[in-house]
Enzyme design. Structure first.
Site, PDB file in Angstrom:
ATOM      1  N   LYS A 111      22.709 -19.498  -2.437  1.00 54.40           N
ATOM      2  CA  LYS A 111      21.557 -20.310  -2.286  1.00 54.40           C
ATOM      3  C   LYS A 111      20.380 -19.788  -2.790  1.00 54.40           C
ATOM      4  O   LYS A 111      20.114 -18.701  -2.298  1.00 54.40           O
ATOM      5  CB  LYS A 111      21.885 -21.032  -0.929  1.00 54.40           C
ATOM      6  CG  LYS A 111      21.031 -22.296  -0.645  1.00 54.40           C
ATOM      7  CD  LYS A 111      21.050 -22.506   0.888  1.00 54.40           C
ATOM      8  CE  LYS A 111      20.274 -21.491   1.709  1.00 54.40           C
ATOM      9  NZ  LYS A 111      20.095 -21.596   3.349  1.00 54.40           N
ATOM     10  N   LYS A 154      14.271 -18.552   0.788  1.00 56.05           N
ATOM     11  CA  LYS A 154      12.929 -17.958   0.653  1.00 56.05           C
ATOM     12  C   LYS A 154      12.907 -16.447   1.163  1.00 56.05           C
ATOM     13  O   LYS A 154      12.250 -15.646   0.716  1.00 56.05           O
ATOM     14  CB  LYS A 154      12.222 -18.352   2.070  1.00 56.05           C
ATOM     15  CG  LYS A 154      11.768 -19.715   1.800  1.00 56.05           C
ATOM     16  CD  LYS A 154      10.980 -20.339   3.329  1.00 56.05           C
ATOM     17  CE  LYS A 154      10.748 -22.019   2.937  1.00 56.05           C
ATOM     18  NZ  LYS A 154      10.771 -22.445   4.397  1.00 56.05           N
ATOM     19  N   LYS A 189      22.058 -14.938   9.845  1.00 53.34           N
ATOM     20  CA  LYS A 189      20.808 -14.286  10.043  1.00 53.34           C
ATOM     21  C   LYS A 189      21.006 -13.060  10.986  1.00 53.34           C
ATOM     22  O   LYS A 189      20.254 -12.188  10.648  1.00 53.34           O
ATOM     23  CB  LYS A 189      19.989 -15.437  10.625  1.00 53.34           C
ATOM     24  CG  LYS A 189      19.258 -16.452   9.500  1.00 53.34           C
ATOM     25  CD  LYS A 189      18.304 -17.447   9.999  1.00 53.34           C
ATOM     26  CE  LYS A 189      17.996 -18.126   9.204  1.00 53.34           C
ATOM     27  NZ  LYS A 189      17.078 -19.498   9.878  1.00 53.34           N
TER      28      LYS A 189
HETATM   29  P1  TYM Z   1      14.169 -24.607   5.890  1.00 53.32           P
HETATM   30  O1  TYM Z   1      12.718 -24.281   6.257  1.00 53.32           O
HETATM   31  O2  TYM Z   1      15.063 -23.436   5.922  1.00 53.32           O
HETATM   32  O3  TYM Z   1      14.163 -25.501   4.506  1.00 53.32           O
HETATM   33  C1  TYM Z   1      13.820 -26.691   4.719  1.00 53.32           C
HETATM   34  C2  TYM Z   1      14.709 -27.945   3.931  1.00 53.32           C
HETATM   35  O4  TYM Z   1      14.966 -27.360   2.703  1.00 53.32           O
HETATM   36  C3  TYM Z   1      16.403 -27.350   2.408  1.00 53.32           C
HETATM   37  N1  TYM Z   1      16.835 -26.292   1.779  1.00 53.32           N
HETATM   38  C4  TYM Z   1      17.508 -26.594   0.493  1.00 53.32           C
HETATM   39  N2  TYM Z   1      17.951 -27.668  -0.217  1.00 53.32           N
HETATM   40  C5  TYM Z   1      18.757 -27.188  -1.079  1.00 53.32           C
HETATM   41  N3  TYM Z   1      19.013 -26.065  -1.967  1.00 53.32           N
HETATM   42  C6  TYM Z   1      18.596 -25.063  -1.292  1.00 53.32           C
HETATM   43  N4  TYM Z   1      18.520 -24.017  -1.663  1.00 53.32           N
HETATM   44  C7  TYM Z   1      17.741 -25.107   0.038  1.00 53.32           C
HETATM   45  N5  TYM Z   1      17.172 -24.398   0.746  1.00 53.32           N
HETATM   46  C8  TYM Z   1      16.639 -24.932   1.735  1.00 53.32           C
HETATM   47  C9  TYM Z   1      17.009 -27.352   3.899  1.00 53.32           C
HETATM   48  O5  TYM Z   1      18.180 -27.852   3.941  1.00 53.32           O
HETATM   49  C10 TYM Z   1      15.754 -28.152   4.682  1.00 53.32           C
HETATM   50  O6  TYM Z   1      15.981 -29.352   4.703  1.00 53.32           O
HETATM   51  N6  TYM Z   1      16.190 -25.778  10.494  1.00 53.32           N
HETATM   52  C11 TYM Z   1      15.280 -26.402   9.374  1.00 53.32           C
HETATM   53  C12 TYM Z   1      14.004 -26.862   9.686  1.00 53.32           C
HETATM   54  C13 TYM Z   1      13.917 -27.808  10.706  1.00 53.32           C
HETATM   55  C14 TYM Z   1      14.234 -29.440  10.801  1.00 53.32           C
HETATM   56  C15 TYM Z   1      14.019 -29.827  12.089  1.00 53.32           C
HETATM   57  C16 TYM Z   1      14.881 -29.968   9.747  1.00 53.32           C
HETATM   58  C17 TYM Z   1      13.756 -27.559  12.011  1.00 53.32           C
HETATM   59  N7  TYM Z   1      13.672 -28.739  12.777  1.00 53.32           N
HETATM   60  C18 TYM Z   1      14.269 -31.047  12.267  1.00 53.32           C
HETATM   61  C19 TYM Z   1      14.996 -31.274   9.759  1.00 53.32           C
HETATM   62  C20 TYM Z   1      14.766 -31.836  11.275  1.00 53.32           C
HETATM   63  C21 TYM Z   1      15.247 -25.250   8.301  1.00 53.32           C
HETATM   64  O7  TYM Z   1      15.024 -23.995   8.702  1.00 53.32           O
HETATM   65  O8  TYM Z   1      14.854 -25.464   7.002  1.00 53.32           O
END
Ligand code: TYM
Length: 342
Positions: free
Chosen positions: A206, A209, A111
Site C-alpha cells: 500500500k 506515509k 504497527k
Molecule cells: P490515515 O491517516 O492513515 O489515512 C487517511 C485516509 O486515507 C486512506 N488511505 C488510503 N486510501 C487508499 N490508498 C491508500 N494507499 C491509502 N492510505 C490511506 C485511509 O483509508 C483513510 O481513509 N484511522 C484513520 C483516521 C481516522 C478516521 C477516524 C477516519 C481516525 N478517526 C474517523 C474516519 C473516521 C487513519 O489512520 O487514516
C-alpha cells in the site's frame, strides 16, 4: 440530511492514497450530505511523535483539506483535540470494548510489530476505540475511507450495537432517546477504485506515509520536478502493452487506476486509450495528468497557508459546530449509562 464524517492523521505528508481513497470523495459528498471532516491529531500520538512537528502537520493537513476543495460553507472542518468530547466518549466506549476485539486489529498487529515493544503505548491498542468515538459522537451515517480502515469501521459498528444493547432499549426510550438506541450504526463508504492505492516502488504494498522511501509515494505537495522524477523511476514491468486487472502486473493496474482517477475517465476509456502505449509514453501522460491536477491544489494551499488567521477562524468555527453535536451525544451516553446528572 444524512451525516458523513471522516479524518486523516497529521503524520508525515498527505499522499495520493489519502487523496484518492478519501479526501477527493469527501469533496463530492459535501454537496449532498451534512459533512464533518477532522484532523485526527490525537491519533497521531499513538506512535512516538515529534512534538515540534505535530501542530505544523495539523495545520498543513487542514490547509490541504481546503486546498483539495473542502468548502467550509458546506462542511465543518476541525481539529479532533479541539472537541473534548472525542476523548470523553472514548473512555465510556472503552469500558464496553473487549480487549480481544482490539488484539485482532490488523493495523495494531502491523504497527506494533514494526515499532517494537518498547515503543508501543496502550494508546496504539485503544486507537480504534478513539476512532469509534470520532464517528459515533456525530451519529454518522456514512464514513468515507480507504479499505485499510474497513476493520476499524466494523469494530465501530459492533461497538455501537453493543452499547445500544447494553444501555439502549426501553430504559433509554423512557429517557427520551432517539428511536430506542444511543448510537446510529454507521456504514463505511469505500470507493470502487482508489480504495487501495499502491506504492510506486512495489505494486503489492500500500502507498503509505510511513514507508521509508519517499520514492514510493506521490505527496500532494510534491513539486513538479519531484513528480516527474518519481514517475520516471517508478516500478513497471516488461510485458508488451498496458492492461488493468492482470494479477501478474500489480504495478500496471495501480498506475492505470491512478491515471483513471486523476483524469476522471472511465476504466474502459483508459483501457482503450492506453492499451497500445509503451511505458515511456504512458508515464509522460500520467506525469502531465498528475501535475495538472495537483498544481491548482498546491496554489490554493499556498494562499491558504499565507493567512494564518483565516485558517484559525475556520478551525475554531468548525470545532464550535462539531462540539454542539458531540456534547449532546456524550451527555446522552452519560445519562444512558447511569451517571449522575451534572
Ligand atoms: P490515515 O491517516 O492513515 O489515512 C487517511 C485516509 O486515507 C486512506 N488511505 C488510503 N486510501 C487508499 N490508498 C491508500 N494507499 C491509502 N492510505 C490511506 C485511509 O483509508 C483513510 O481513509 N484511522 C484513520 C483516521 C481516522 C478516521 C477516524 C477516519 C481516525 N478517526 C474517523 C474516519 C473516521 C487513519 O489512520 O487514516
Amino acid at each position: 440530511m444524512k451525516r458523513v464524517v471522516s479524518g486523516v492523521q497529521p503524520t508525515g505528508t498527505v499522499h495520493l492514497g489519502n487523496y484518492l481513497g478519501a479526501i477527493k470523495n469527501w469533496v463530492s459528498l459535501q454537496n449532498s450530505y451534512e459533512t464533518l471532516f477532522f484532523i485526527v491529531d490525537l491519533h497521531a500520538i499513538t506512535l512516538p511523535h515529534d512534538a515540534q512537528e505535530l501542530s505544523k502537520a495539523t495545520r498543513s493537513t487542514a490547509a490541504i483539506y481546503l486546498a483539495c476543495g473542502i468548502d467550509t460553507t458546506k462542511a465543518s472542518v476541525f481539529v479532533q483535540s479541539h472537541v473534548r468530547a472525542h476523548v470523553e466518549l472514548m473512555w465510556l466506549l472503552s469500558s464496553a470494548t473487549p480487549i480481544g476485539w482490539l488484539n485482532k486489529m490488523i493495523q495494531f498487529k502491523e504497527k506494533s510489530r514494526k515499532a517494537g515493544d518498547e515503543n508501543v503505548g496502550v494508546a496504539l491498542l485503544t486507537y480504534p476505540v478513539l476512532m469509534a468515538s470520532d464517528i459515533l459522537l456525530y451519529q454518522a451515517d456514512l464514513v468515507p475511507v480507504g479499505n485499510d480502515q474497513q476493520q476499524h469501521l466494523e469494530l465501530t459498528r459492533e461497538l455501537a450495537e453493543r452499547l445500544n444493547y447494553l444501555y439502549g432499549g426501553r430504559k433509554w426510550k423512557k429517557l427520551g432517546g432517539r428511536g430506542g438506541s444511543i448510537f446510529k450504526v454507521p456504514e463505511a463508504l469505500i470507493p470502487p477504485v482508489g480504495a487501495r492505492v499502491m506504492s510506486l516502488t512495489d505494486g503489492l504494498s500500500k502507498m503509505s506515509k510511513s514507508a521509508p522511501s519517499d520514492q514510493s509515494r506521490i505527496n500532494i505537495l510534491d513539486p513538479k520536478d519531484v513528480i516527474v522524477n518519481k514517475i520516471k523511476r517508478c516500478k513497471t514491468d516488461s510485458f508488451p502493452s498496458l492492461e488493468f486487472d492482470n494479477p501478474e502486473r500489480p504495478e500496471c493496474n495501480n498506475l492505470l487506476s491512478i491515471y483513471q482517477l486523476i483524469t476522471e475517465k472511465t476504466k474502459e476509456e483508459v483501457a482503450q486509450e492506453c492499451q497500445d502505449m509503451n511505458w515511456g509514453t504512458f508515464k509522460g501522460k500520467l506525469t502531465d495528468a498528475l501535475i495538472n491536477h495537483l498544481d491548482p491544489i498546491q496554489q490554493r494551499y499556498q494562499e491558504i497557508t499565507s493567512d494564518a488567521a483565516y485558517l484559525d477562524g475556520i478551525l475554531s468555527d468548525g470545532a464550535r459546530k462539531a462540539s454542539e453535536i458531540a456534547d449532546a451525544t456524550v451527555s446522552n451516553v452519560y445519562q444512558a449509562m447511569g451517571f449522575l446528572k451534572r
